[in-house]
Design a protein around this motif. Structure first.
Motif, PDB file in Angstrom:
ATOM      1  N   LEU A 171       0.819  -1.205   0.000  1.00 26.77           N
ATOM      2  CA  LEU A 171       0.000   0.000   0.000  1.00 26.77           C
ATOM      3  C   LEU A 171       0.860   1.265   0.000  1.00 26.77           C
ATOM      4  N   GLU A 172       2.050   1.176   0.578  1.00 26.04           N
ATOM      5  CA  GLU A 172       2.927   2.345   0.656  1.00 26.04           C
ATOM      6  C   GLU A 172       3.385   2.807  -0.728  1.00 26.04           C
ATOM      7  N   LYS A 173       3.588   1.856  -1.638  1.00 28.88           N
ATOM      8  CA  LYS A 173       4.085   2.239  -2.968  1.00 28.88           C
ATOM      9  C   LYS A 173       2.955   2.299  -4.015  1.00 28.88           C
ATOM     10  N   MET A 174       1.715   2.351  -3.546  1.00 26.81           N
ATOM     11  CA  MET A 174       0.565   2.347  -4.459  1.00 26.81           C
ATOM     12  C   MET A 174      -0.024   3.750  -4.608  1.00 26.81           C
ATOM     13  N   ILE A 175      -0.336   4.108  -5.865  1.00 34.31           N
ATOM     14  CA  ILE A 175      -1.058   5.339  -6.175  1.00 34.31           C
ATOM     15  C   ILE A 175      -2.417   4.942  -6.745  1.00 34.31           C
ATOM     16  N   VAL A 176      -3.492   5.390  -6.120  1.00 33.06           N
ATOM     17  CA  VAL A 176      -4.844   5.069  -6.591  1.00 33.06           C
ATOM     18  C   VAL A 176      -5.271   6.129  -7.614  1.00 33.06           C
ATOM     19  N   VAL A 177      -5.755   5.664  -8.755  1.00 34.60           N
ATOM     20  CA  VAL A 177      -6.158   6.569  -9.838  1.00 34.60           C
ATOM     21  C   VAL A 177      -7.573   6.226 -10.273  1.00 34.60           C
ATOM     22  N   TYR A 178      -8.443   7.251 -10.307  1.00 37.19           N
ATOM     23  CA  TYR A 178      -9.804   7.079 -10.824  1.00 37.19           C
ATOM     24  C   TYR A 178      -9.802   7.454 -12.308  1.00 37.19           C
ATOM     25  N   ASN A 179      -9.991   6.473 -13.167  1.00 36.13           N
ATOM     26  CA  ASN A 179      -9.993   6.686 -14.611  1.00 36.13           C
ATOM     27  C   ASN A 179     -11.434   6.856 -15.122  1.00 36.13           C
ATOM     28  N   LYS A 180     -11.552   7.264 -16.380  1.00 34.82           N
ATOM     29  CA  LYS A 180     -12.833   7.401 -17.091  1.00 34.82           C
ATOM     30  C   LYS A 180     -13.729   8.490 -16.486  1.00 34.82           C
ATOM     31  N   ILE A 181     -13.107   9.584 -16.009  1.00 37.56           N
ATOM     32  CA  ILE A 181     -13.933  10.670 -15.460  1.00 37.56           C
ATOM     33  C   ILE A 181     -14.707  11.382 -16.578  1.00 37.56           C
ATOM     34  N   ASP A 182     -14.332  11.119 -17.850  1.00 39.82           N
ATOM     35  CA  ASP A 182     -15.093  11.693 -18.963  1.00 39.82           C
ATOM     36  C   ASP A 182     -16.504  11.109 -19.038  1.00 39.82           C
ATOM     37  N   ARG A 183     -16.716   9.977 -18.348  1.00 43.01           N
ATOM     38  CA  ARG A 183     -18.048   9.361 -18.332  1.00 43.01           C
ATOM     39  C   ARG A 183     -18.923   9.890 -17.198  1.00 43.01           C
ATOM     40  N   ILE A 184     -18.332  10.731 -16.348  1.00 43.42           N
ATOM     41  CA  ILE A 184     -19.076  11.291 -15.216  1.00 43.42           C
ATOM     42  C   ILE A 184     -19.469  12.727 -15.560  1.00 43.42           C
ATOM     43  N   LEU A 238       8.448   8.452  -6.239  1.00 40.38           N
ATOM     44  CA  LEU A 238       9.795   7.951  -6.514  1.00 40.38           C
ATOM     45  C   LEU A 238      10.859   8.757  -5.771  1.00 40.38           C
ATOM     46  N   SER A 239      10.584  10.046  -5.575  1.00 35.90           N
ATOM     47  CA  SER A 239      11.561  10.918  -4.908  1.00 35.90           C
ATOM     48  C   SER A 239      11.826  10.493  -3.468  1.00 35.90           C
ATOM     49  N   LEU A 240      10.882   9.774  -2.878  1.00 41.06           N
ATOM     50  CA  LEU A 240      11.062   9.314  -1.498  1.00 41.06           C
ATOM     51  C   LEU A 240      12.222   8.328  -1.381  1.00 41.06           C
ATOM     52  N   ASN A 241      12.575   7.687  -2.510  1.00 41.99           N
ATOM     53  CA  ASN A 241      13.667   6.706  -2.504  1.00 41.99           C
ATOM     54  C   ASN A 241      14.990   7.299  -2.988  1.00 41.99           C
ATOM     55  N   LEU A 242      15.007   8.618  -3.230  1.00 43.46           N
ATOM     56  CA  LEU A 242      16.217   9.239  -3.761  1.00 43.46           C
ATOM     57  C   LEU A 242      17.103   9.790  -2.649  1.00 43.46           C
ATOM     58  N   PHE A 243      18.388   9.806  -2.906  1.00 44.72           N
ATOM     59  CA  PHE A 243      19.389  10.298  -1.968  1.00 44.72           C
ATOM     60  C   PHE A 243      19.843  11.678  -2.452  1.00 44.72           C
ATOM     61  N   LEU A 252      19.489  11.222  -6.390  1.00 42.67           N
ATOM     62  CA  LEU A 252      19.749   9.968  -7.099  1.00 42.67           C
ATOM     63  C   LEU A 252      19.512   8.800  -6.162  1.00 42.67           C
ATOM     64  N   GLU A 253      19.248   7.646  -6.735  1.00 41.02           N
ATOM     65  CA  GLU A 253      19.250   6.429  -5.916  1.00 41.02           C
ATOM     66  C   GLU A 253      20.685   6.140  -5.495  1.00 41.02           C
ATOM     67  N   LYS A 254      20.852   5.570  -4.328  1.00 41.42           N
ATOM     68  CA  LYS A 254      22.195   5.355  -3.793  1.00 41.42           C
ATOM     69  C   LYS A 254      23.055   4.495  -4.715  1.00 41.42           C
ATOM     70  N   SER A 255      22.440   3.491  -5.344  1.00 36.74           N
ATOM     71  CA  SER A 255      23.195   2.624  -6.253  1.00 36.74           C
ATOM     72  C   SER A 255      23.710   3.414  -7.461  1.00 36.74           C
ATOM     73  N   HIS A 256      22.885   4.366  -7.960  1.00 42.37           N
ATOM     74  CA  HIS A 256      23.304   5.197  -9.088  1.00 42.37           C
ATOM     75  C   HIS A 256      24.443   6.119  -8.670  1.00 42.37           C
ATOM     76  N   LEU A 257      24.333   6.678  -7.461  1.00 35.24           N
ATOM     77  CA  LEU A 257      25.360   7.606  -6.968  1.00 35.24           C
ATOM     78  C   LEU A 257      26.693   6.890  -6.840  1.00 35.24           C
ATOM     79  N   HIS A 258      26.667   5.655  -6.358  1.00 38.74           N
ATOM     80  CA  HIS A 258      27.899   4.891  -6.184  1.00 38.74           C
ATOM     81  C   HIS A 258      28.573   4.643  -7.536  1.00 38.74           C
TER      82      HIS A 258
END
Length: 427
Positions: free
Chosen positions: A317-330, A370-375, A414-420
């Motif tokens: 749940l921490e890495k999930m983004i909920v998206v409501y699609n098809k709002i053109d039908r509302i 994604l920025s939450l995982n960047l160094f 950057l991710e730590k692996s990329h920085l290294h």
């Protein structure tokens, strides 16, 4: 087109609301149309419990047998998985083809699979479904007699076919292991040029393929469009496309197979490795159909299926983004409320994948996650190493640039692996 009559089942012993059973029957009708059938009629049977030999009891069987004699339909599909004996008994008593929901979904998957892995997975699921049914289909047969040196009872015909199916299943599992190994190598290759991975998950027909197509059209690398249609399981095989985020950083977006109520366990087992790879993505976009009155129930199905694949996954749940699609039908006030308060009230981003509305907001949300995982770090890049600059923009997030005499000073994430790796390249 094949004429089909549908049978919905409402079991009082399950304490389930009749509305849920009716919704499931409506979904079965859509599945039938996706498979190429024409629904000519349907019936909802309310039962106190399952009948052991025919699932629905002799009275209902007699009623359906009389109905089938009018020859208005060629196939009867039940909205539950029938046991092998129940399916055989029903076939003996009702003179039409008898199918269940599981067999229907397997048939759709067989039509939709395109990649080698998808075809193998579906074939394995089909064989797993058919294996316990061959005994009921054949009943008793005369035993085969061998030649010289093989005197004796031999094998019954059904035993021979069962052995052939088991051998085929074993071969398919070995082949899938080889394909899985190739996929693992491909995944490691992607990690060597490490783009973050964003997986699209959701109920079938939520618009995942349409969204990926719109992303490619707007900010992606040019590639052939993905097939998308207003059908259940319009696409089956996972597809990956490279998408440019607002900061200039690139990410890999992967479309996955849609979920559905009562998804056959044979399919979950066969597609397990593919689905688990999607779960290992950096971000999960859970796409929901905002115009669907049953979106809450469908969302629950998706989450329960994902959790069953990786019950130990605490970050789902921490890495999930909920998206409501098809709002053109509302329309009207409902749409205004959703656009103004979607994230605040429902913790969901409203978009229209078809029209492109809200796409930029979604990409910004992906980047924030994604920025939450960047160094965060400062880096000096001399002019002689300027060839690395495009990679920094592609793999990370450049916050600021300060020019100096012999190079530039960067403040970036950057991710730590990329920085290294970068520090090794800079010496």
């Amino acid at each position: 087109m094949e004429k089909v009559f549908l049978i919905g089942i409402h079991l009082k012993s399950q304490n389930k609301k009749l509305r849920e059973s009716l919704q499931s029957l409506a979904e079965l009708a859509r599945l039938t149309e996706t498979a190429g059938g024409t629904v000519v009629g349907q019936m909802m049977l309310s039962l106190p419990k399952v009948h052991a030999s025919t699932f629905i009891g002799s009275g209902k069987v007699s009623e359906l047998a009389q109905l089938s004699q009018k020859k208005e339909f060629a196939t009867l599909i039940f909205d539950e998985e029938l046991k092998p004996a129940q399916q055989k008994n029903l076939s003996d008593l009702i003179p039409v083809k008898i199918l269940d929901r599981t067999r229907l979904i397997l048939d759709i998957f067989a039509k939709r699979a395109r990649t080698k892995e998808g075809i193998l997975q579906v074939e394995l699921a089909q064989l797993s479904y058919h294996l316990p049914r061959i005994t009921e289909r054949y009943g008793r047969f005369e035993q085969q007699v061998g030649g010289i040196g093989t005197r004796g009872p031999g094998e019954r015909k059904l035993e021979v076919e069962a052995r052939v199916i088991r051998d085929k299943m074993a071969a398919l599992k070995k082949e899938l292991e080889r394909v899985k190994l190739h996929r693992e190598v491909a995944r490691q290759r992607r990690e060597s040029v490490p783009f973050p991975i964003v997986a699209l998950v959701g109920y079938t027909n939520a618009g995942k393929s349409t969204l990926l197509n719109k992303l490619v059209e707007s900010v992606g690398s040019p590639k052939e469009a993905i097939y998308a249609d207003n059908k259940l399981f319009a696409t089956l095989d996972p597809t990956t496309r490279r998408i440019k985020l607002p900061s200039g950083r690139w990410a890999l977006f992967t479309d996955t197979v849609g979920f559905i109520k009562k998804l056959p366990h044979h399919l979950i087992a066969a597609f397990r490795s593919t689905l688990e790879e999607a779960l290992s993505a950096d971000i999960l976009i859970h796409l929901e159909d905002a115009s669907d009155p049953e979106k809450k129930e469908h969302s629950k199905v998706v989450l329960e299926t994902l959790k069953s694949l990786q019950p130990e996954n605490k970050t789902l749940l921490e890495k999930m983004i909920v998206v409501y699609n098809k709002i053109d039908r509302i329309k009207g006030e409902e749409k205004r409320i959703l656009l103004e308060n979607g994230q605040e009230i429902w913790n969901a981003i409203p978009i229209s994948a078809l029209q492109g509305e809200g796409i930029q907001k979604l990409l910004l949300a992906v980047e924030d996650k994604l920025s939450l995982n960047l160094f965060e770090t400062d880096l000096y890049l001399p002019f002689k190493k300027f060839s690395l600059l495009p990679s920094l923009y592609r793999l990370g997030k450049v916050e600021s640039v300060r020019h100096q005499k012999k190079g530039i000073h960067l403040h970036l994430k950057l991710e730590k692996s990329h920085l290294h790796k970068l520090q090794q390249l800079l010496g």
